[in-house]
Write an enzyme that holds these catalytic residues in place. Structure first.
Site, PDB file in Angstrom:
ATOM      1  N   LYS A   1      24.562   0.119  36.080  1.00  0.00           N
ATOM      2  CA  LYS A   1      23.582  -0.250  37.101  1.00  0.00           C
ATOM      3  C   LYS A   1      23.615  -1.744  37.405  1.00  0.00           C
ATOM      4  O   LYS A   1      23.289  -2.167  38.514  1.00  0.00           O
ATOM      5  CB  LYS A   1      22.166   0.154  36.649  1.00  0.00           C
ATOM      6  CG  LYS A   1      21.110   0.009  37.720  1.00  0.00           C
ATOM      7  CD  LYS A   1      21.467   0.831  38.950  1.00  0.00           C
ATOM      8  CE  LYS A   1      20.435   0.662  40.045  1.00  0.00           C
ATOM      9  NZ  LYS A   1      20.828   1.380  41.271  1.00  0.00           N
TER      10      LYS A   1
ATOM     11  N   SER B   1      40.468  -8.652  60.176  1.00  0.00           N
ATOM     12  CA  SER B   1      39.784  -7.794  59.224  1.00  0.00           C
ATOM     13  C   SER B   1      38.936  -6.752  59.970  1.00  0.00           C
ATOM     14  O   SER B   1      39.456  -5.954  60.730  1.00  0.00           O
ATOM     15  CB  SER B   1      38.935  -8.646  58.285  1.00  0.00           C
ATOM     16  OG  SER B   1      38.457  -7.877  57.221  1.00  0.00           O
TER      17      SER B   1
END
Length: 301
Positions: free
Chosen positions: A176, A124
């Site tokens: 949010k 990764s």
């Protein structure tokens, strides 16, 4: 009054304080002694910067890039250092820190040879970093690849309901509190986050392809998140050769045209980092500090 009412707690408190002071003094004594021996017995080349191949280690979860980037830059600007070996032993980590280290290595290989040496795991974000090198060397059993991005969080809504808590959220915008662990994610929110993950995945593929000089389509075919052994990675052109760290040093020296002995130079660990590690080692059995896990993780993995 406290000592009379709670004699056992009072004396326990006193003994704990004395023990804490003793440990602190012991830690300072050990630290001073180790710094003394580090000065006296440390590698002369490493301390004075007289090596010709710089070695930088990236180990563990990649959560910060500042120290690594600074070290790469310092070694790039050192005229005595002709090549760099970045030793990667990491399962991955944050996208941003991986990209910052990648960028600094790209800058460096314009001036000096950069070799990536893969340890037990370089997957990764670890592979993201390695792909910036001129050549990648791995062991046959190295675990690498895992080219992909994952975003995950834990939904604890039902647990909160059982406890009897009522979440109260005051926000400035509709999204949010996206991926809040206190409620189910909506289809629209899932689509927004999927677009972010897809975009980061494209960045990963593009950078890996550019660093390796490969066709992005070919990298994309291999970038489904799966891991590969070093042997498999060699067959797929994700690395250049099989070998260990010493082989990586030799390759760096040969490509850089170094004549004679290859002298690796390591970054000198600063005292603050050293003390942090020593403190963690001394106090780990007392469970003073531990891992902190976020509800929301966003990593190159």
């Amino acid at each position: 009054m406290f000592s009379r009412r709670h004699p056992f707690l009072f004396f326990t408190l006193i003994l704990s304080s004395i023990f804490a002071v003793f440990l602190l003094c012991l830690m300072l004594m050990i630290t001073s002694g180790l710094f003394f021996f580090q000065e006296k017995l440390g590698s002369k080349d490493a301390l004075q910067g007289k090596g010709n191949v710089g070695v930088i280690e990236v180990s563990g979860i990649i959560s910060s890039s500042m120290d690594t980037v600074k070290t790469i830059k310092r070694m790039r600007e050192n005229n005595q250092i002709k090549a760099l070996v970045i030793r990667v032993n990491s399962p991955g980590g944050g996208v941003g820190p991986s990209q910052e280290i990648y960028r600094e290595l790209i800058k460096t290989k314009r001036e000096k040879i950069v070799i990536a040496s893969l340890g037990s795991v370089a997957a990764s974000g670890g592979y993201y970093i390695a792909s910036a090198a001129d050549k990648i060397v791995a062991n046959p059993g190295t675990i690498t690849g895992s080219i992909g991005v994952i975003m995950e969080y834990a939904n604890i809504e039902k647990i909160v309901e059982k406890i009897g808590l009522t979440p109260v959220v005051i926000k400035s915008g509709e999204y949010k509190d996206i991926a809040s662990p206190l409620r189910e994610i909506t289809d629209k929110e899932r689509g927004i986050l999927q677009k972010v993950v897809d975009e980061l995945h494209r960045q990963f593929i593009s950078d890996a392809a550019n660093g390796r000089g490969m066709d992005p389509k070919k990298v994309s075919e291999l970038a489904d998140g799966r891991i590969y052994t070093g042997k498999q990675a060699l067959d797929l052109k994700l690395i250049d050769q099989l070998g260990n760290f010493e082989d990586s040093l030799s390759l760096a020296g040969n490509l850089a045209g170094i004549k004679g002995e290859i002298k690796p130079v390591y970054p000198r660990e600063d005292r603050i980092t050293f003390i942090k590690r020593l403190t963690r080692s001394l106090f780990k059995d007392f469970n003073i500090s531990g891992p902190v896990s976020d509800n929301f993780r966003y990593i190159a993995d």
